[in-house]
Design a protein around this motif. Structure first.
Motif, short mmCIF file in Angstrom:
data_model
loop_
_atom_site.label_atom_id
_atom_site.label_comp_id
_atom_site.label_asym_id
_atom_site.label_seq_id
_atom_site.Cartn_x
_atom_site.Cartn_y
_atom_site.Cartn_z
N GLY A 172 53.61 -59.24 0.06
CA GLY A 172 53.86 -59.12 -1.38
C GLY A 172 53.13 -58.21 -2.23
O GLY A 172 53.54 -57.28 -2.87
N ALA A 173 51.88 -57.84 -1.57
CA ALA A 173 50.90 -57.00 -2.32
C ALA A 173 51.45 -55.60 -2.12
O ALA A 173 51.12 -54.55 -2.86
N ILE A 174 51.86 -55.40 -0.89
CA ILE A 174 52.42 -53.96 -0.76
C ILE A 174 53.37 -53.71 -1.45
O ILE A 174 53.63 -52.46 -2.28
N ASN A 175 54.26 -54.63 -1.74
CA ASN A 175 55.63 -54.61 -2.87
C ASN A 175 55.12 -54.11 -4.09
O ASN A 175 55.56 -53.32 -4.97
N PHE A 176 53.92 -55.06 -4.65
CA PHE A 176 53.40 -54.83 -6.07
C PHE A 176 52.71 -53.56 -6.34
O PHE A 176 53.07 -52.83 -7.30
N LEU A 177 52.19 -53.07 -5.22
CA LEU A 177 51.39 -51.69 -5.43
C LEU A 177 52.40 -50.59 -5.32
O LEU A 177 52.32 -49.66 -6.36
N ALA A 178 53.36 -50.83 -4.62
CA ALA A 178 54.50 -49.57 -4.40
C ALA A 178 55.23 -49.71 -5.73
O ALA A 178 55.41 -48.60 -6.47
N THR A 179 55.50 -50.78 -6.30
CA THR A 179 56.40 -50.89 -7.47
C THR A 179 55.51 -50.40 -8.69
O THR A 179 56.04 -49.57 -9.50
N LEU A 195 48.95 -54.85 -19.71
CA LEU A 195 48.00 -55.24 -19.06
C LEU A 195 48.25 -56.05 -17.78
O LEU A 195 47.30 -56.33 -16.89
N PHE A 196 49.27 -57.04 -17.87
CA PHE A 196 49.75 -57.88 -16.70
C PHE A 196 49.82 -57.03 -15.54
O PHE A 196 49.32 -57.41 -14.37
N CYS A 197 50.52 -55.72 -15.58
CA CYS A 197 50.69 -54.85 -14.50
C CYS A 197 49.31 -54.26 -14.15
O CYS A 197 48.89 -54.08 -12.80
N TRP A 198 48.20 -54.08 -14.86
CA TRP A 198 47.16 -53.57 -14.55
C TRP A 198 46.29 -54.50 -13.53
O TRP A 198 45.62 -54.41 -12.55
N SER A 199 46.33 -55.80 -14.05
CA SER A 199 45.75 -56.86 -13.53
C SER A 199 46.55 -57.04 -11.98
O SER A 199 45.71 -57.38 -11.01
N MET A 200 47.74 -56.98 -11.77
CA MET A 200 48.51 -57.30 -10.82
C MET A 200 48.22 -55.81 -9.74
O MET A 200 47.87 -56.02 -8.61
N LEU A 201 47.90 -54.76 -10.26
CA LEU A 201 47.43 -53.46 -9.54
C LEU A 201 46.22 -53.96 -8.97
O LEU A 201 45.89 -53.70 -7.43
N ALA A 202 45.16 -54.54 -9.62
CA ALA A 202 43.77 -54.86 -9.12
C ALA A 202 43.78 -56.01 -8.18
O ALA A 202 43.23 -56.03 -6.88
N THR A 203 44.77 -56.89 -8.51
CA THR A 203 44.92 -58.16 -7.60
C THR A 203 45.59 -57.48 -6.28
O THR A 203 44.99 -58.01 -5.07
N ALA A 204 46.55 -57.02 -6.18
CA ALA A 204 47.34 -56.39 -5.05
C ALA A 204 46.19 -55.59 -4.12
O ALA A 204 46.23 -55.83 -2.73
N ALA A 205 45.60 -54.74 -4.51
CA ALA A 205 44.53 -54.05 -3.88
C ALA A 205 43.64 -55.02 -3.21
O ALA A 205 43.46 -54.69 -2.09
N MET A 206 43.26 -55.88 -3.74
CA MET A 206 42.25 -56.86 -3.15
C MET A 206 42.91 -57.55 -2.09
O MET A 206 42.18 -57.92 -0.92
N ILE A 207 44.29 -58.08 -2.25
CA ILE A 207 45.10 -58.62 -1.21
C ILE A 207 45.12 -57.96 0.04
O ILE A 207 44.87 -58.29 1.06
N LEU A 208 45.39 -56.72 -0.28
CA LEU A 208 45.76 -55.65 0.73
C LEU A 208 44.24 -55.35 1.76
O LEU A 208 44.25 -55.38 2.89
N ILE A 209 43.34 -55.32 0.94
CA ILE A 209 42.13 -55.00 1.64
C ILE A 209 41.44 -56.27 2.39
O ILE A 209 40.71 -56.28 3.55
N SER A 210 41.32 -57.48 1.67
CA SER A 210 40.56 -58.47 2.29
C SER A 210 41.37 -59.47 2.96
O SER A 210 40.84 -60.13 3.90
#
Lengths: 553, 205
Positions: A172-179, A195-210
């Motif tokens: 899911g995170a890969i999809n959010f980041l690319a989108t 701002l919802f997209c900004w927060s999802m950008l931050a969320t997806a980056a965290m999911i991908l790394i952690s």
């Protein structure tokens, strides 16, 4: 001309039928709803377990369930609420909203998106099935050596279930980041993003790394469990602390993975219903990124009492306290946004304001817990339980309800009923505070978490908590009634019932299958409430929108 | 919408144009997705490597007393084969960029062979080691790390064979359109880089 255009349009667009929601569908809106409904079902299951836990704790003795069953119940309760309710619910909201907000037809990888969703039901059912072989008892943290001693089958099922759900989350995170990074409509720059997209950008980056690090830890734990290696087993020369580091490297960011999407949702909801521009757009946007970065370097504050050396404690205490800065920026931004606004006090706004106040309590007790001496005193006590529920229930869940009341008209074309919504809010808010506020005191007085039997002196407060939890259980019913009633007979909502400016409100409710009938127009910033009105001779937002539409045809 | 005439023509062509439109709708993001996926992959390995490094630095003796010395010759040769296969594979991509499908098949076939030799060498090494998975903490780490990497080599090998199979279709890969070739190559390079770090940690440290 209009009528012929409309008929040909209805010929073009096949209609969604209810069966679509039970299939491998690649439409992000279908997937979003699938996520939300599935996770809500798991919320009911997790909630039932919570009610069971509170019933057991109404008396100091273990009389409602056996201590073993109690262990299983809180373990599965925690796992369900985290991995099957809040994380997928946030992903569902993101799936539904991101393409609409950035003016895209779908996510970057629609098929991958459907794959990610369809990993959730098997993962959840697997976890539920563990009750047949003796569910895991080691808590959602599954610390070894405890997790190696309490029933292999249940524990291994838990590991497999988390691996499946984690993989789903990564896809899911890969999809959010690319989108978000690559699919925005051409004229939309980064600072035009909602701002919802900004927060999802931050969320997806965290999911991908952690998340992958948790997978690594669970793979090693599986080896310990099944083939008797001793990575985390001190009797064989291993080190359980290594597991704690790897586990919290995911699971602390997981806290932000669970709250950031709702930070974003609240940043959308408050300006719309207060009719004011968001206060400090860039500050809120960058604070999401700051939380994402800092969230990755605070994990060992969960391990202050695990023999962590002094210098490491100092580092993690400092970084944890620094996280209060970007979080505080957001809270100040929200308060300043509604300050002096023309507030519409509807259910979405009530839940939004409830979110800010309850999350603030959880955030403040978080700063207390960051301090090493205090943390060592209350570690593993009910103070922690109070803190985490104020953040995750008072924060994430209230934020999610706010989001549902706000976007339900967009998703279904019908309003939710306001009266039922208010009843739902009042019961939830009272239940929440009655359940979790007394736990602060219980913790400070020394009641341990995760134990079915407690000292009789704590009973009064525990009974209050139990009553509160029953109110919370009851509060679900007005919401369910409201959902069903509104879907069937709710008042029809137009394309833009809240007169909001973000792009998802420029299409019909519910949106067409490929989202936009015509290319959406980015004619203002996402939060320019009141700004344009004065400049354009007191035209209302709605009139401006229709002007834009008239220009197009 | 401009008017009814336009709409009707759209209705007629809708089903045919839809598929084409979806491909041209936005730039091809598949490579970007693969890169993001590899970020997640590297975090798994980073997690395992960090655990290994913590063990190595915390334990009083590393590897623990009584661990037999690892033979370096076979894994050394194996490493050279795997690393050179990355260069071999790159020639495959250069070939398809010149529309040379048989070149692609030759170089990818050679890469697959080298990957298979690596895996065979690894299994041969496993069979001849004097210790097992549960002998001590070091040997557990050794098997899990090399085994997890071996799993990735296997997946990479399957990807290459998949590309080879598809390349037999007429015009499947062209100089402009060869996502499968690029993606499998990037994955293979990733697996290679992981091996270099893993070899340094487990065999040399």
């Amino acid at each position: 001309m209009t009528t012929s255009a409309e008929t040909s349009l209805s010929e073009q667009e096949e209609k969604r039928t209810w069966t679509d929601y039970f299939t491998f569908n690649t439409d992000h809106k279908v997937i979003g709803i699938q996520y939300l409904v599935t996770s809500f079902i798991f919320y009911l299951i997790g909630g039932a377990l919570a009610a069971g836990i509170r019933t057991e704790l109404a008396t100091p003795e273990s009389d409602f369930v056996s201590p073993e069953l109690y262990n299983q119940m809180f373990t599965v309760h925690g796992t369900v609420m985290i991995f099957l309710w809040i994380v997928p619910a946030g992903a569902g909201l993101a799936n539904y909203l991101i393409p609409l907000m950035i003016g895209a037809k779908d996510m970057a990888f629609p098929r991958l998106n459907a794959v990610a969703f369809w990993m959730i039901p098997p993962g959840g059912l697997l976890l539920m099935a563990s009750f047949f072989v003796g569910a895991p008892q080691a808590g959602w943290t599954s610390y070894p050596p405890l997790s190696l001693m309490t029933g292999k089958a249940g524990e291994e099922i838990w590991i497999l279930s988390i691996l499946i759900l984690g993989t789903s989350s990564i896809l899911g995170a890969i999809n959010f980041l690319a989108t978000i990074l690559k699919m925005r409509m051409p004229e939309m720059g980064f600072f035009d993003l909602p701002l919802f997209c900004w927060s999802m950008l931050a969320t997806a980056a965290m999911i991908l790394i952690s998340t992958p690090v948790l997978a690594a830890a669970l793979i090693m734990l599986s080896f310990d469990l099944i083939v008797d290696t001793s990575f985390f087993d001190p009797t064989g020369g291993g080190d359980p602390i290594v597991y704690q580091h790897m586990f919290w490297f995911y699971s602390h960011p997981a806290v932000y993975i669970m709250i950031l999407p709702f930070f974003g949702a609240i940043s959308e909801i408050l300006p719309v219903h207060a009719r004011k521009p968001i206060f400090g757009y860039r500050a809120i946007a960058f604070s999401s990124l700051a939380i994402s970065f800092l969230g990755l370097i605070v994990w060992a504050h969960h391990m202050f009492s695990s023999g962590t050396p002094g210098w490491l404690r100092m580092f993690f205490m400092a970084t944890t306290m620094i996280i209060a800065v970007p979080t505080g920026i957001k809270v100040f931004g929200w308060c300043a946004t509604i300050w002096g606004g023309k507030i519409r006090l509807n259910s979405a706004m009530l839940f939004g304001m409830g979110f800010v106040s309850a999350f603030l309590i959880g955030g403040l007790s978080g700063v207390m817990l960051a301090s090493v001496p205090f943390d060592i005193h209350v570690h593993d006590s009910y103070f922690i339980v109070a803190h985490l529920h104020y953040v995750l229930f008072g924060g994430s869940v209230l934020g999610l309800f706010a989001a549902i009341y706000h976007w339900f008209p967009k998703m279904t074309g019908k309003y939710l009923n306001e009266t039922w919504g208010r009843i739902h809010f009042v019961l939830t808010f009272i239940g929440l505070n009655l359940t979790f506020l007394p736990m602060h005191q219980l913790g400070l007085e020394g009641m341990n978490r995760r134990i079915a039997i407690y000292d009789a002196e704590f009973q009064t407060l525990n009974i209050i908590c139990t009553i509160g939890s029953y109110i919370l259980a009851v509060s679900t019913f007005p919401f369910l009634i409201n959902l069903v009633w509104s879907v069937l007979k709710g008042k029809k909502a137009g394309a833009n019932p809240w007169k909001a400016l973000t792009l998802e409100w420029q299409t019909a409710s519910p949106p067409l299958i490929e989202n936009f009938e015509e290319e959406p127009v980015l004619w203002s910033g996402p939060y320019d409430y009141g700004v344009d009105v004065s400049e354009e001779n007191d035209q209302s937002v709605q009139e401006l929108l229709s002007d834009v539409k008239a220009d197009m045809s | 919408m401009q008017g009814s005439t336009v709409d009707e023509s759209q209705t007629l062509n809708y089903s045919q144009t839809e598929a084409a439109a979806q491909e041209e709708e936005h730039p091809d993001l598949r490579m970007f997705g693969v890169v993001l996926f590899l970020v997640a992959e590297s975090m798994i390995f980073l997690g395992l490597f960090s655990a290994y490094l913590i063990y190595a630095s915390v334990m009083p003796q590393w590897p623990p007393e009584g661990t037999p010395k690892l033979e370096l010759l076979l894994p050394g040769v194996n490493s050279i084969i795997l690393i050179s296969s990355s260069f071999v594979m790159h020639r495959g991509q250069s070939a398809i960029k010149k529309n040379d499908v048989s070149g692609l098949q030759f170089w990818f076939g050679l890469t697959a062979l080298m990957g298979a030799i690596f895996l065979g060498g690894q299994l041969y090494e496993y069979a001849n080691l004097e210790f097992g998975l549960t002998t001590n903490l070091f040997t557990s780490c050794f098997y899990v790390l090399t085994g997890f990497h071996g799993l990735h080599v296997t997946v990479g090998l399957l990807l290459i064979l998949f590309v080879l199979q598809r390349s037999t279709r007429q015009g499947h890969y062209t100089s402009e359109k060869h996502f499968g070739v690029e993606a499998s190559e990037l994955y293979w390079h990733f697996v290679d880089v992981v091996w270099v770090i893993l070899f340094g940690l487990v065999y040399l440290l």
